[in-house]
Scaffold this motif. Structure first.
Motif, PDB file in Angstrom:
ATOM      1  N   VAL A   7       0.856  -1.185   0.000  1.00 30.28           N
ATOM      2  CA  VAL A   7       0.000   0.000   0.000  1.00 30.28           C
ATOM      3  C   VAL A   7       0.891   1.233   0.000  1.00 30.28           C
ATOM      4  O   VAL A   7       2.010   1.213   0.507  1.00 30.28           O
ATOM      5  CB  VAL A   7      -0.967   0.056   1.212  1.00 30.28           C
ATOM      6  CG1 VAL A   7      -1.962  -1.079   1.166  1.00 30.28           C
ATOM      7  CG2 VAL A   7      -0.225   0.069   2.529  1.00 30.28           C
ATOM      8  N   GLN A   8       0.353   2.288  -0.589  1.00 36.44           N
ATOM      9  CA  GLN A   8       1.026   3.575  -0.535  1.00 36.44           C
ATOM     10  C   GLN A   8       0.287   4.433   0.476  1.00 36.44           C
ATOM     11  O   GLN A   8      -0.941   4.589   0.403  1.00 36.44           O
ATOM     12  CB  GLN A   8       1.030   4.260  -1.893  1.00 36.44           C
ATOM     13  CG  GLN A   8       1.826   5.539  -1.896  1.00 36.44           C
ATOM     14  CD  GLN A   8       2.010   6.095  -3.293  1.00 36.44           C
ATOM     15  OE1 GLN A   8       1.200   5.851  -4.178  1.00 36.44           O
ATOM     16  NE2 GLN A   8       3.077   6.828  -3.479  1.00 36.44           N
ATOM     17  N   CYS A   9       1.028   4.961   1.422  1.00 40.96           N
ATOM     18  CA  CYS A   9       0.439   5.779   2.477  1.00 40.96           C
ATOM     19  C   CYS A   9       0.265   7.219   1.990  1.00 40.96           C
ATOM     20  O   CYS A   9       0.837   7.618   0.978  1.00 40.96           O
ATOM     21  CB  CYS A   9       1.338   5.763   3.713  1.00 40.96           C
ATOM     22  SG  CYS A   9       1.566   4.102   4.401  1.00 40.96           S
ATOM     23  N   ALA A  10      -0.504   7.996   2.727  1.00 44.81           N
ATOM     24  CA  ALA A  10      -0.782   9.382   2.367  1.00 44.81           C
ATOM     25  C   ALA A  10       0.495  10.207   2.241  1.00 44.81           C
ATOM     26  O   ALA A  10       0.546  11.152   1.459  1.00 44.81           O
ATOM     27  CB  ALA A  10      -1.720  10.019   3.387  1.00 44.81           C
ATOM     28  N   ASP A  11       1.528   9.853   2.979  1.00 47.82           N
ATOM     29  CA  ASP A  11       2.789  10.598   2.911  1.00 47.82           C
ATOM     30  C   ASP A  11       3.718  10.084   1.810  1.00 47.82           C
ATOM     31  O   ASP A  11       4.855  10.520   1.689  1.00 47.82           O
ATOM     32  CB  ASP A  11       3.501  10.585   4.261  1.00 47.82           C
ATOM     33  CG  ASP A  11       3.970   9.203   4.686  1.00 47.82           C
ATOM     34  OD1 ASP A  11       3.693   8.214   3.969  1.00 47.82           O
ATOM     35  OD2 ASP A  11       4.614   9.109   5.748  1.00 47.82           O
ATOM     36  N   GLY A  12       3.245   9.106   1.015  1.00 46.40           N
ATOM     37  CA  GLY A  12       4.040   8.585  -0.099  1.00 46.40           C
ATOM     38  C   GLY A  12       4.886   7.375   0.240  1.00 46.40           C
ATOM     39  O   GLY A  12       5.474   6.771  -0.655  1.00 46.40           O
ATOM     40  N   HIS A  29      -6.682  -1.087   7.586  1.00 43.80           N
ATOM     41  CA  HIS A  29      -5.621  -0.078   7.483  1.00 43.80           C
ATOM     42  C   HIS A  29      -6.198   1.335   7.489  1.00 43.80           C
ATOM     43  O   HIS A  29      -5.608   2.239   8.070  1.00 43.80           O
ATOM     44  CB  HIS A  29      -4.817  -0.279   6.193  1.00 43.80           C
ATOM     45  CG  HIS A  29      -3.756  -1.322   6.285  1.00 43.80           C
ATOM     46  ND1 HIS A  29      -2.766  -1.318   7.246  1.00 43.80           N
ATOM     47  CD2 HIS A  29      -3.505  -2.404   5.499  1.00 43.80           C
ATOM     48  CE1 HIS A  29      -1.964  -2.357   7.059  1.00 43.80           C
ATOM     49  NE2 HIS A  29      -2.395  -3.035   6.012  1.00 43.80           N
ATOM     50  N   ASN A  30      -7.325   1.523   6.850  1.00 46.37           N
ATOM     51  CA  ASN A  30      -7.874   2.869   6.697  1.00 46.37           C
ATOM     52  C   ASN A  30      -8.844   3.298   7.792  1.00 46.37           C
ATOM     53  O   ASN A  30      -9.014   4.488   8.028  1.00 46.37           O
ATOM     54  CB  ASN A  30      -8.565   3.000   5.332  1.00 46.37           C
ATOM     55  CG  ASN A  30      -7.567   3.243   4.239  1.00 46.37           C
ATOM     56  OD1 ASN A  30      -6.707   4.098   4.350  1.00 46.37           O
ATOM     57  ND2 ASN A  30      -7.672   2.475   3.170  1.00 46.37           N
ATOM     58  N   GLU A  31      -9.470   2.334   8.476  1.00 42.91           N
ATOM     59  CA  GLU A  31     -10.512   2.706   9.434  1.00 42.91           C
ATOM     60  C   GLU A  31     -10.327   2.131  10.830  1.00 42.91           C
ATOM     61  O   GLU A  31     -10.598   2.793  11.819  1.00 42.91           O
ATOM     62  CB  GLU A  31     -11.878   2.232   8.915  1.00 42.91           C
ATOM     63  CG  GLU A  31     -12.274   2.854   7.600  1.00 42.91           C
ATOM     64  CD  GLU A  31     -13.538   2.233   7.028  1.00 42.91           C
ATOM     65  OE1 GLU A  31     -14.205   1.460   7.749  1.00 42.91           O
ATOM     66  OE2 GLU A  31     -13.831   2.510   5.863  1.00 42.91           O
ATOM     67  N   LYS A  37       0.401  -0.621  12.876  1.00 47.41           N
ATOM     68  CA  LYS A  37       0.751   0.570  13.639  1.00 47.41           C
ATOM     69  C   LYS A  37       1.380   1.621  12.715  1.00 47.41           C
ATOM     70  O   LYS A  37       1.103   2.811  12.831  1.00 47.41           O
ATOM     71  CB  LYS A  37       1.717   0.195  14.760  1.00 47.41           C
ATOM     72  CG  LYS A  37       2.073   1.330  15.667  1.00 47.41           C
ATOM     73  CD  LYS A  37       2.969   0.853  16.790  1.00 47.41           C
ATOM     74  CE  LYS A  37       3.341   1.991  17.708  1.00 47.41           C
ATOM     75  NZ  LYS A  37       4.240   1.546  18.773  1.00 47.41           N
ATOM     76  N   TYR A  38       2.193   1.167  11.773  1.00 49.80           N
ATOM     77  CA  TYR A  38       2.864   2.079  10.844  1.00 49.80           C
ATOM     78  C   TYR A  38       1.862   2.887  10.031  1.00 49.80           C
ATOM     79  O   TYR A  38       2.040   4.083   9.837  1.00 49.80           O
ATOM     80  CB  TYR A  38       3.790   1.294   9.909  1.00 49.80           C
ATOM     81  CG  TYR A  38       4.525   2.177   8.942  1.00 49.80           C
ATOM     82  CD1 TYR A  38       5.689   2.830   9.333  1.00 49.80           C
ATOM     83  CD2 TYR A  38       4.069   2.373   7.644  1.00 49.80           C
ATOM     84  CE1 TYR A  38       6.366   3.663   8.453  1.00 49.80           C
ATOM     85  CE2 TYR A  38       4.723   3.196   6.764  1.00 49.80           C
ATOM     86  CZ  TYR A  38       5.881   3.836   7.169  1.00 49.80           C
ATOM     87  OH  TYR A  38       6.544   4.661   6.301  1.00 49.80           O
ATOM     88  N   THR A  39       0.803   2.240   9.545  1.00 50.30           N
ATOM     89  CA  THR A  39      -0.126   2.932   8.653  1.00 50.30           C
ATOM     90  C   THR A  39      -1.168   3.767   9.394  1.00 50.30           C
ATOM     91  O   THR A  39      -1.792   4.629   8.780  1.00 50.30           O
ATOM     92  CB  THR A  39      -0.858   1.927   7.723  1.00 50.30           C
ATOM     93  OG1 THR A  39      -1.624   1.014   8.503  1.00 50.30           O
ATOM     94  CG2 THR A  39       0.120   1.185   6.841  1.00 50.30           C
ATOM     95  N   ARG A  40      -1.352   3.562  10.672  1.00 49.98           N
ATOM     96  CA  ARG A  40      -2.386   4.295  11.413  1.00 49.98           C
ATOM     97  C   ARG A  40      -2.192   5.806  11.357  1.00 49.98           C
ATOM     98  O   ARG A  40      -3.152   6.556  11.279  1.00 49.98           O
ATOM     99  CB  ARG A  40      -2.410   3.855  12.876  1.00 49.98           C
ATOM    100  CG  ARG A  40      -3.258   2.644  13.075  1.00 49.98           C
ATOM    101  CD  ARG A  40      -3.397   2.292  14.532  1.00 49.98           C
ATOM    102  NE  ARG A  40      -3.249   0.848  14.619  1.00 49.98           N
ATOM    103  CZ  ARG A  40      -2.682   0.205  15.603  1.00 49.98           C
ATOM    104  NH1 ARG A  40      -2.215   0.858  16.639  1.00 49.98           N
ATOM    105  NH2 ARG A  40      -2.585  -1.105  15.574  1.00 49.98           N
ATOM    106  N   ALA A  41      -0.949   6.232  11.390  1.00 48.05           N
ATOM    107  CA  ALA A  41      -0.653   7.668  11.378  1.00 48.05           C
ATOM    108  C   ALA A  41      -0.462   8.203   9.966  1.00 48.05           C
ATOM    109  O   ALA A  41      -0.169   9.383   9.786  1.00 48.05           O
ATOM    110  CB  ALA A  41       0.596   7.938  12.203  1.00 48.05           C
ATOM    111  N   LYS A  42      -0.606   7.354   8.964  1.00 43.30           N
ATOM    112  CA  LYS A  42      -0.323   7.750   7.586  1.00 43.30           C
ATOM    113  C   LYS A  42      -1.505   7.492   6.661  1.00 43.30           C
ATOM    114  O   LYS A  42      -1.344   7.148   5.502  1.00 43.30           O
ATOM    115  CB  LYS A  42       0.911   7.004   7.094  1.00 43.30           C
ATOM    116  CG  LYS A  42       2.140   7.266   7.952  1.00 43.30           C
ATOM    117  CD  LYS A  42       3.283   6.389   7.549  1.00 43.30           C
ATOM    118  CE  LYS A  42       4.470   6.494   8.438  1.00 43.30           C
ATOM    119  NZ  LYS A  42       5.018   7.809   8.637  1.00 43.30           N
ATOM    120  N   ARG A  43      -2.706   7.627   7.180  1.00 41.87           N
ATOM    121  CA  ARG A  43      -3.919   7.368   6.410  1.00 41.87           C
ATOM    122  C   ARG A  43      -4.271   8.553   5.532  1.00 41.87           C
ATOM    123  O   ARG A  43      -3.936   9.678   5.880  1.00 41.87           O
ATOM    124  CB  ARG A  43      -5.082   7.081   7.368  1.00 41.87           C
ATOM    125  CG  ARG A  43      -4.918   5.809   8.114  1.00 41.87           C
ATOM    126  CD  ARG A  43      -6.065   5.629   9.073  1.00 41.87           C
ATOM    127  NE  ARG A  43      -5.905   4.393   9.823  1.00 41.87           N
ATOM    128  CZ  ARG A  43      -6.528   4.127  10.941  1.00 41.87           C
ATOM    129  NH1 ARG A  43      -7.370   4.988  11.453  1.00 41.87           N
ATOM    130  NH2 ARG A  43      -6.331   2.994  11.556  1.00 41.87           N
TER     131      ARG A  43
END
Length: 80
Positions: A7-12, A29-31, A37-43
Motif C-alpha cells: 500500500v502507498q500511504c498518504a505521505d508517499g 488499514h484505513n478505518e 501501527k505504521y499505517t495508522r498515522a499515515k492514512r
C-alpha cells in the motif's frame, strides 16, 4: 487465497504486508484499530500492488522478500 500486498500511504511511503482478505485488510488499514501501527498515522492508504498465493506460508515468504527490496525495486515491481 492468501495475498502479499503493498500500500502507498498518504505521505508517499510504502508498506508491505500479507492477508487472506484484501478488502478487509484495506478497511482495517484505513478505518480500524487492527491496521498496522505504521499505517495508522499515515492514512489514507491505497492498494498499489498485490500477488496471490495458495498458502499463508508462501504469502509470508514473499512479504519478507519484498521487504528486503529497496524502494526503487518496489516501485519497479509495481509497474507490472
Amino acid at each position: 487465497m492468501n495475498y502479499t500486498y503493498i500500500v502507498q500511504c498518504a505521505d508517499g511511503t510504502l508498506y508491505t504486508g500479507w492477508t487472506n482478505c484484501l478488502a478487509r485488510r484495506m478497511k482495517a488499514h484505513n478505518e480500524g484499530k487492527a491496521g498496522a501501527k505504521y499505517t495508522r498515522a499515515k492514512r489514507p492508504v491505497k492498494l498499489v500492488y498485490y500477488e496471490g498465493f495458495a498458502t499463508k506460508e508462501e504469502a509470508m515468504s514473499r512479504e519478507y522478500r519484498i521487504k528486503q527490496l529497496t524502494r526503487e525495486k518496489k516501485l519497479e515491481l509495481m509497474k507490472f
